[in-house]
Structure formats: C-alpha cells, structure tokens
Design an enzyme around this catalytic site. Structure first.
Site, short mmCIF file in Angstrom:
data_model
loop_
_atom_site.label_atom_id
_atom_site.label_comp_id
_atom_site.label_asym_id
_atom_site.label_seq_id
_atom_site.Cartn_x
_atom_site.Cartn_y
_atom_site.Cartn_z
N GLU B 65 -8.41 4.24 5.46
CA GLU B 65 -8.47 5.70 5.40
C GLU B 65 -8.69 6.22 3.98
O GLU B 65 -9.31 7.26 3.77
CB GLU B 65 -7.21 6.34 5.99
CG GLU B 65 -7.08 6.19 7.51
CD GLU B 65 -6.43 4.89 7.93
OE1 GLU B 65 -6.18 4.01 7.06
OE2 GLU B 65 -6.16 4.73 9.14
N PHE B 127 7.33 6.75 16.92
CA PHE B 127 6.40 5.75 16.41
C PHE B 127 5.24 6.44 15.67
O PHE B 127 4.61 7.34 16.21
CB PHE B 127 5.86 4.90 17.56
CG PHE B 127 4.86 3.88 17.12
CD1 PHE B 127 5.24 2.85 16.26
CD2 PHE B 127 3.54 3.96 17.52
CE1 PHE B 127 4.31 1.92 15.83
CE2 PHE B 127 2.61 3.02 17.10
CZ PHE B 127 2.99 2.01 16.24
N GLN B 128 5.02 6.02 14.46
CA GLN B 128 3.96 6.57 13.59
C GLN B 128 4.11 8.07 13.35
O GLN B 128 3.13 8.78 13.17
CB GLN B 128 2.58 6.23 14.14
CG GLN B 128 2.33 4.72 14.09
CD GLN B 128 0.89 4.33 14.33
OE1 GLN B 128 0.16 5.01 15.03
NE2 GLN B 128 0.48 3.20 13.74
N LYS B 177 -0.57 15.49 19.30
CA LYS B 177 -1.38 14.86 20.35
C LYS B 177 -1.43 15.74 21.61
O LYS B 177 -2.47 15.86 22.25
CB LYS B 177 -0.81 13.48 20.67
CG LYS B 177 -1.81 12.61 21.39
CD LYS B 177 -1.36 11.15 21.45
CE LYS B 177 -2.37 10.31 22.22
NZ LYS B 177 -1.95 8.91 22.28
N MET B 491 -9.69 -1.43 -19.55
CA MET B 491 -9.19 -0.25 -20.25
C MET B 491 -7.72 -0.42 -20.63
O MET B 491 -7.30 0.00 -21.71
CB MET B 491 -9.39 0.98 -19.37
CG MET B 491 -9.10 2.28 -20.06
SD MET B 491 -10.12 2.48 -21.54
CE MET B 491 -11.46 3.48 -20.91
C1 LIG Z 1 -5.20 3.14 -8.70
C2 LIG Z 1 -5.06 2.91 -10.15
N1 LIG Z 1 -4.18 2.01 -10.65
C3 LIG Z 1 -4.07 1.81 -11.97
C4 LIG Z 1 -4.84 2.49 -12.85
C5 LIG Z 1 -4.70 2.25 -14.34
N2 LIG Z 1 -5.97 1.75 -14.90
C6 LIG Z 1 -6.87 2.54 -15.52
S1 LIG Z 1 -8.23 1.72 -16.00
C7 LIG Z 1 -7.62 0.26 -15.45
C8 LIG Z 1 -8.39 -1.01 -15.60
C9 LIG Z 1 -9.63 -1.02 -14.81
O1 LIG Z 1 -10.11 -2.33 -14.80
P1 LIG Z 1 -11.55 -2.63 -14.25
O2 LIG Z 1 -11.71 -2.01 -12.93
O3 LIG Z 1 -11.83 -4.07 -14.35
O4 LIG Z 1 -12.48 -1.80 -15.24
P2 LIG Z 1 -12.72 -2.07 -16.81
O5 LIG Z 1 -11.82 -1.16 -17.57
O6 LIG Z 1 -12.45 -3.50 -17.09
O7 LIG Z 1 -14.15 -1.70 -17.00
C10 LIG Z 1 -6.36 0.43 -14.89
C11 LIG Z 1 -5.53 -0.64 -14.33
C12 LIG Z 1 -5.73 3.44 -12.30
N3 LIG Z 1 -6.49 4.20 -13.07
N4 LIG Z 1 -5.83 3.62 -10.97
#
Ligand SMILES: Cc1ncc(C[n+]2csc(CCOP(=O)(O)OP(=O)(O)O)c2C)c(N)n1
Ligand SMILES: [Mg+2]
Lengths: 177, 576
Positions: B65, B127-128, B177, B491
């Site tokens: 979803e 449920f749900q 529902k 990042m």
């Molecule tokens: C759902 C979610 N969890 C954690 C983060 C924190 N976060 C921001 S950028 C990043 C790393 C992303 O890694 P990748 O997809 O390999 O991209 P890269 O930066 O290596 O290009 C994380 C963990 C986020 N933005 N969203």
C-alpha cells in the site's frame, strides 16, 4: 516571554474536529490549561475555548494552523486584558457540616457562592468567578470536609465589538471566491 | 456539453446503488480513470464494484500500500490531477501513512479511500480494526469516517475539492463495510466550496503595489521559486515575470523544473546541497522574492542568519506559511498565478547585469572546486554519480521526467540533470522518504505514457520498495530504473564522515545481485562498472523498449558538495 492567552475557535460541529485542533497544540509541546466546547451564538457552529501560557508568536502560528483546518471558520486569541472570563466550580460537602454549624453557610455567603442542591446526605455549592476566587473558596471549605470538587474550563467573551456573525459571513463569502 | 451533463444528472438521479457502487460512480464523476491500491476484507465491496468498470477505471495493484500512495503521488505530480489510492482496513490503512505524510509535506493532491470494519464492530478491537482517522489526522489535510452509504457522495465530492484546492494535500475517507453494502438513492453533486474554508484568498492589491515598488527599486533582487508555481500552473506567468524583471531565480528542489535548468536567469539550487552562488547571495541580496515556497530549514539553514539584510516579498497561497519561518515585509497571499499576473503589470522591464555577474563569478568557483571533478573525474577515479546523470541528460537532451529517491543520488540528479520539461521533477522533498522513487515513477509513467520516465535510486532506497518491480512486471509499463550503487547509505555515511569522525555505523550495504532480481521480474538489465562501458550502457538503457534496470557502480565514498552543515548559515556553505 510566555503569557496567558485565551483562544476561541469557531467550528463546524463534526466528529473528530476537536482532536484535529488539539493535536496542533500537542505537536508543538504546548500544554492546554483548560478547554471547553459548546454551541456558539450561531446555530450549528461550535466554539472551543482553550487557555494556554505561551509566547505570543507561537500562539499566532497556532492560530493560523487552526484556521487552516478545513472545518474551522475562525480562530482568535486574546490576552486576559482583552476578555471577560469566568470559570465555574462545584463543591460537594456532607450536609451534616451545614446543619451542625453556621460556619460553612457564612463562608458561602462571604464568597457570593450559592447552594445548588441540598440532599439529606450531601450539599452542592456553586461558585462562578476567576480561578483564584474558586480556589480561595476551596481552601476555606477544605477543613470542613470537601467530598468532591470540580472546576470547569474557562469561558470567555472578548471585548472587541465585531461579532462572529460578521466574520462568519466574510469567511462564507470568501470560501466561494 | 451542458446538455449531456444535465442528462447525466437526470440519469443518476433515481439510481439505487450500494455504497461501494456509489464510490465508483463518484470516482467517475470526478473524472478519475487511474487508481492505485491493494484489496482486502474491508474494502472488498468496492473492489467488487470496480470489477464492472475495468474499462473506465484502471486499477493498478501495487505490491504494497505504501507503493500505491507513492504511485498516486507520482501520478498527481505529473498529471496535475488528484491521485487516488484504495486500501483495506487495519494494516492496509496504516501502510498508507508514510505516503500521506509525504503528500502533506509536499502539497500533493491525493484521495485515499480505506475500508473499515462494519460500524457495529467499531471500538471492539475487531479483526483488522484500526483507528485510521485518528492515526492519519496529523498527516491529512482533511479526513472523515463514513458509516452510512448516503454520506458517500457528499464526502467524496468534498474530498476531491479539498485535496486539489488551495494548497493541495492528502485526504482520507474511511468507509465502514456495512456502508459499502447498504443501498441508497445515489445522487452526485460536485463540491464547489466548503463554507468554512477559503482556498484562494483574494490578493491584496495594495500589497501588489508595495511589492512592485520594492522590486522596481531593487539593485540586487533574488527570486526563490518553489512547488507553488507548478501547483498553480503558473508556467507562463512565472517565466514572463523572471524575464521582464531580469531577476536571477533560484529553485527549491520542489520548484525544480518550473523554469528550464539552462535558462539564463536560472541561477541554480537553494539549500543544503544547492549551488554556491544563490546560497551565498541570499545573504547579499536587497530584495528576496519568494514564490510558492515555504522556507524549509533545508533551504534556509539558520533562520537567524538568513537574508536579514533583505526586504522579503512572499507570494504564498497558505496564510499559515507567511511569517512562519522567515518574516515577510510584503505578503501576497493568494494563488501565485494570479499574484504574478498582477505583479507583471506593475514591474518595470529591467536587467541586472552586474548583479548576475556576481552569480557567475561564484558559479565559476563552484565549477572549479566541485562540478568539474564531479562531471569529469580523473581517469583513475571511480565513476561519479554526476557523470552518469550528465550523460543521461545529454542523451535525453533534458527531455525526460526524472523521479528521484532520497540521498546523495537525489541531490546529484537534481543538480546535474538539465531539466527542460515543465513539471518533470518528482521527488520526496519535505519528508525525504526513501523508497519513494520506484513507485512514484510508476505513477508518473501512467500520467505521462509518452514521456521517458527515469527513476534515479540509491542502492539503499531501492530495497525499501523493491517489490514494486512486480507492479512493473504485471502492468508492463516502461520505467527506466537507474541504480546509483555506492554500496552505502551514502548520505548518512557522508554525515558520519563529516560530523561523526568517520565512525561508519550501520551504513555499509551488502547488496544482492540486482540483475538477478530484475531478471526474476522479467526486466532487462545491465551493470556498469567501468567508465568505458558507461556511454553504451546509458544508450541501451534509454533506447530499450520497455523497462530497464541500469546499475552503475559509483565511487563508494564520494561526498556531495557544496554543503551547508545543519544549523549553519547559508553564508557558511562549504565547497569541500
Ligand atoms: C525511510 C527513510 N529511512 C531513513 C532515511 C534516512 N536516510 C536519508 S538518506 C539515506 C541513505 C540513502 O542511501 P541510498 O539509497 O543508497 O542513497 P545514497 O545516499 O547512497 O545515494 C538514509 C538512510 C530516510 N530518508 N528515509
Ligand atoms: Mg547508496
């Protein structure tokens, strides 16, 4: 500097709307000191009165976030100088303390409170006023045995003369723009 | 036109429908032809009703979803229409939350319809059963629970109106529902206003004059443009305003593609990983004209040291955004398409040649210290993300829709792709939702089947919604998937490198073989590891008929610059 403000919110009468409004405070870590909700002077439109102690800029932001809610017509905030406000308190005491001495009746009279109900077992005293006043009465009655005490949220009327009706028509007109 | 409408009305007047059938009729009445969702117990009556309208309403079954919400967002962002999602109660409904939060922060029009347990079961921990109205309240523009079939048409009409009007946003309708099974006399009236809601405040004409006077006197004005321009469809007005006033214009990542990247007055990206010149010169300009943007902290850095010297003019549809983060000297509250039109008549034709030169000078510094190495790294260096994006940009001539995930690759894609198409950037800006890109690209492709849609994703984010490859497999749509694989949560690793003494805590990714995975889903793929394979790889990637996954192994420990560290001022932007 933090200051006490009273916020009045005019809304549609819908399930869940109060929750929508209160989470705006929760999210900003603002404590709601008191809250009341009831129908306003306009049939079908409800009014919430919320008291908070906060910085004014923060209250201004909150007002805008509240007005942003789809089913809210208008929100106002006022410092205490600009409103007339009251709270109501009820005190339940054993009827025996009134029948056995004149003291409690005297206190009630001095505080301009009144007896709301007298039952064989208990008596209910009512006092409307500022919090300090209802509290003062509480302190004096306490040694005589208070069984139950409750204070309402604040209700307030603002001093400016513009009526909500006018705002209501303005908003309704602007909604069609 | 008019008569068919009237006819339609007459026809539908005495129609007895179930609540579920009414939902479908309402969608048709709102012009919906594509929806995204996932079935389950509490929404089954609606799915049953959809069965009879498979020609009229294309239902895209995603694999989760959350994927449905992001697909609906991608669809909405590209089409300008309302994205629609369907899900069951409980876990189906809670899986919508991330997408709704994302849509709320990025002002994306979306209507989510969830099934709920029967009304007599509510509150019994059935449920749900989940209080999805309660849970979603902070992340929706409006939401409501419906327990009677007869309430459905008005609620859906209001939902569509609220979702798309004013500052757009997500709306949730939770339908029990039993209400879906109940029959009633169906009649649909589109919603044209809600009496307590002012979506389009009237622009104050005095403020327009004041703003124009400031703009006409300004020596060093700077335009900041955001998503509001795209949402208001103010393409012509905005371009005309920029060109008439000759004012340099810089974008937020949500405003990207409202003005072509290579437009002579486009001075680049704002904020944390934005360009050097517009960030530095934000604190030098004399008049700051913010259009359809909300001064997010990723754009402003430390607000106490942000544009203090400048008069700020804020064009914004949402009164709550004005004076929220940055105080406005003049606020034009209203639809920016309208405000820009009014302003256009009042502003003088101008050119700011020497002021523009200041941008060029700083841009040159950024080119020398950052961009050159990123776009053409030394031969002994690993492939950089920038050169991949540059190649793709050249081959497509900037004529593609770029959907980005969140991380280093996101910043690189936005910085280095030469966006030519209006509304061709889809990204998760406010929420920064990893896993956004793959499903959002699917939605974008359904909105623009004739355009090239490229999802730019990191190795980390790809694995957050990787199951949506199944949606591509089943629908056979053509989405180009570019994985910029640095084998890191890049990042986060960069922050650990810069601010946590290189203590790389839980950021290295041991990845599966993405090509094998693609193969399982019937998606052609290629992996590029060496620079001399890159050009051909990209050509094949783009020329391929149908979806294609291109994985490019890029420098593992490359950092994105410039950078404004958190809490620093825009003046403290670092080139290294
Ligand atoms: C759902 C979610 N969890 C954690 C983060 C924190 N976060 C921001 S950028 C990043 C790393 C992303 O890694 P990748 O997809 O390999 O991209 P890269 O930066 O290596 O290009 C994380 C963990 C986020 N933005 N969203
Ligand atoms: Mg990575």
């Amino acid at each position: 500097m933090k200051k006490q403000f009273t916020i009045s919110i005019y809304t549609e009468n819908l399930i869940g709307l109060l929750h929508r409004v209160t989470i705006i405070f929760t999210r900003r870590h603002i404590n709601i000191e008191s809250i009341t909700a009831s129908e306003s002077e306009v049939h079908g439109i409800h009014r919430y009165t919320i008291v908070v102690t906060e910085e004014e800029w923060q209250v201004k932001n909150v007002i805008k976030q509240i007005e942003k809610q789809i089913d809210v017509f208008k929100a106002f905030y006022h410092p205490n100088e600009n409103i007339v406000f009251q709270e109501m308190a009820l005190y339940k005491m054993p009827t025996t303390v009134l029948s056995e001495s004149k003291e409690v009746e005297k206190i009630v009279r001095q505080h301009h409170a009144r007896l709301l109900a007298v039952e064989p077992e208990f008596t209910i005293i009512e006092k409307t006023g500022f919090k300090e006043e209802t509290q003062a009465l509480f302190e004096e009655l306490k040694p005589h045995g208070i069984l139950e005490f409750v204070r309402s949220g604040r209700i307030s009327i603002s001093k400016p003369m513009k009526e909500f009706q006018e705002y209501f028509h303005e908003v309704e007109k602007a909604s069609k723009h | 036109m008019e008569s068919t409408k009237a006819q339609q009305k007459k026809m539908t007047k005495k129609l007895t429908l179930t609540g579920a059938q009414a939902v479908v009729q309402c969608l048709l009445a709102e012009g919906v032809d594509t929806i995204f969702g996932y079935p389950g117990g509490a929404i089954m009556p609606v799915y049953d009703a959809l069965y009879d309208f498979q020609k009229e309403i294309k239902h895209i079954m995603t694999r989760h979803e959350q994927g449905a919400t992001h697909a609906a967002q991608g669809y909405a962002r590209i089409s300008g229409k309302v994205g629609v999602c369907l899900a069951t109660s409980g876990p189906g409904a809670t899986n919508l939350i991330t997408g709704m939060a994302d849509a709320q922060l990025d002002s994306t029009p979306m209507v989510c319809i969830t099934g709920q347990v029967a009304s007599q079961m509510i509150g019994t921990d059935a449920f749900q059963e989940t209080d999805v109205v309660g849970i979603s309240m902070p992340v929706t523009k409006w939401n409501i629970q419906i327990t009677k079939a007869e309430e459905i048409p008005a609620a859906l009409a209001k939902a569509f109106f609220v979702a798309k009007s004013g500052k757009p946003g997500p709306v949730l309708i939770d339908i029990t529902k039993d209400a879906q099974f109940q029959t009633f006399e169906y009649n649909y009236e589109p919603c044209v206003n809600v009496r307590s809601y002012v979506p389009h405040p009237k622009v104050n004409l005095e403020a327009v004059k004041e703003a124009a006077a400031l703009i006409n006197q300004a020596k060093k004005p700077l335009i900041l443009f955001g998503h509001g321009i795209l949402l208001a469809e103010a393409k012509e007005e905005f371009k005309a305003f920029v060109e008439k006033t000759g004012i340099p214009a810089a974008w937020t990542i949500m405003g990207l593609s409202a003005l072509a990247t290579d437009h002579p007055l486009n001075v680049g990206m704002l904020g944390m990983h934005g360009n050097y010149a517009p960030n530095l010169l934000t604190n030098e300009c004399d008049v700051l004209i913010a259009i359809g943007m909300r001064f997010d902290d990723r754009v402003t850095g430390d607000t106490r040291r942000y544009a203090r010297q400048a008069k700020v003019i804020h064009l914004e549809i949402d009164p709550a955004e004005v004076n929220k983060n940055i105080p406005a000297d003049v606020a034009l509250i209203g639809n920016c398409k309208h405000s820009l039109k009014l302003l256009l008549d009042e502003v003088k034709r101008n050119a700011h040649t020497s002021w523009l030169e200041e941008f060029q000078k700083l841009t040159k510094q950024e080119v020398d210290k950052v961009i050159k190495d990123e776009l053409s790294p030394a031969p002994d260096k690993q492939i950089s993300m920038g050169e991949v994006i540059k190649h793709i940009s050249e081959v497509t001539k900037g004529n593609a829709i770029i959907v980005t995930d969140v991380g280093q690759h996101q910043m690189v894609a936005q910085r280095y792709f030469n966006y030519q198409l209006w509304r061709s950037n889809v990204t998760s800006g406010g929420l920064g939702t990893m896993g956004f890109a793959l499903p959002a690209a699917i939605g974008a492709k359904f909105a623009a089947p004739d355009k090239t849609v490229i999802a730019v994703i990191g190795d980390g984010g790809f694995q957050m919604t990787i199951q949506e490859l199944g949606t591509i497999f089943q629908t056979k749509i053509d989405v180009k998937i570019l994985i910029l694989n640095n084998e890191y949560l890049g990042m986060v690793r960069q922050w650990q490198d810069m601010f946590f003494e290189k203590r790389y805590s839980s950021v290295d990714m041991i990845n599966p073989d993405f090509q094998t995975i693609a193969k399982g889903y019937g998606i052609s793929s290629m992996k590029v590891q060496k620079r001399d394979e890159l050009k051909n790889g990209i050509e094949e990637f783009l020329a391929h008929k149908g979806s294609f996954l291109l994985e490019v192994m890029v420098g593992k420990e490359n950092n994105i610059f410039p950078m404004i560290p958190t809490g620093a001022s825009v003046s403290e932007i670092r080139l290294a």
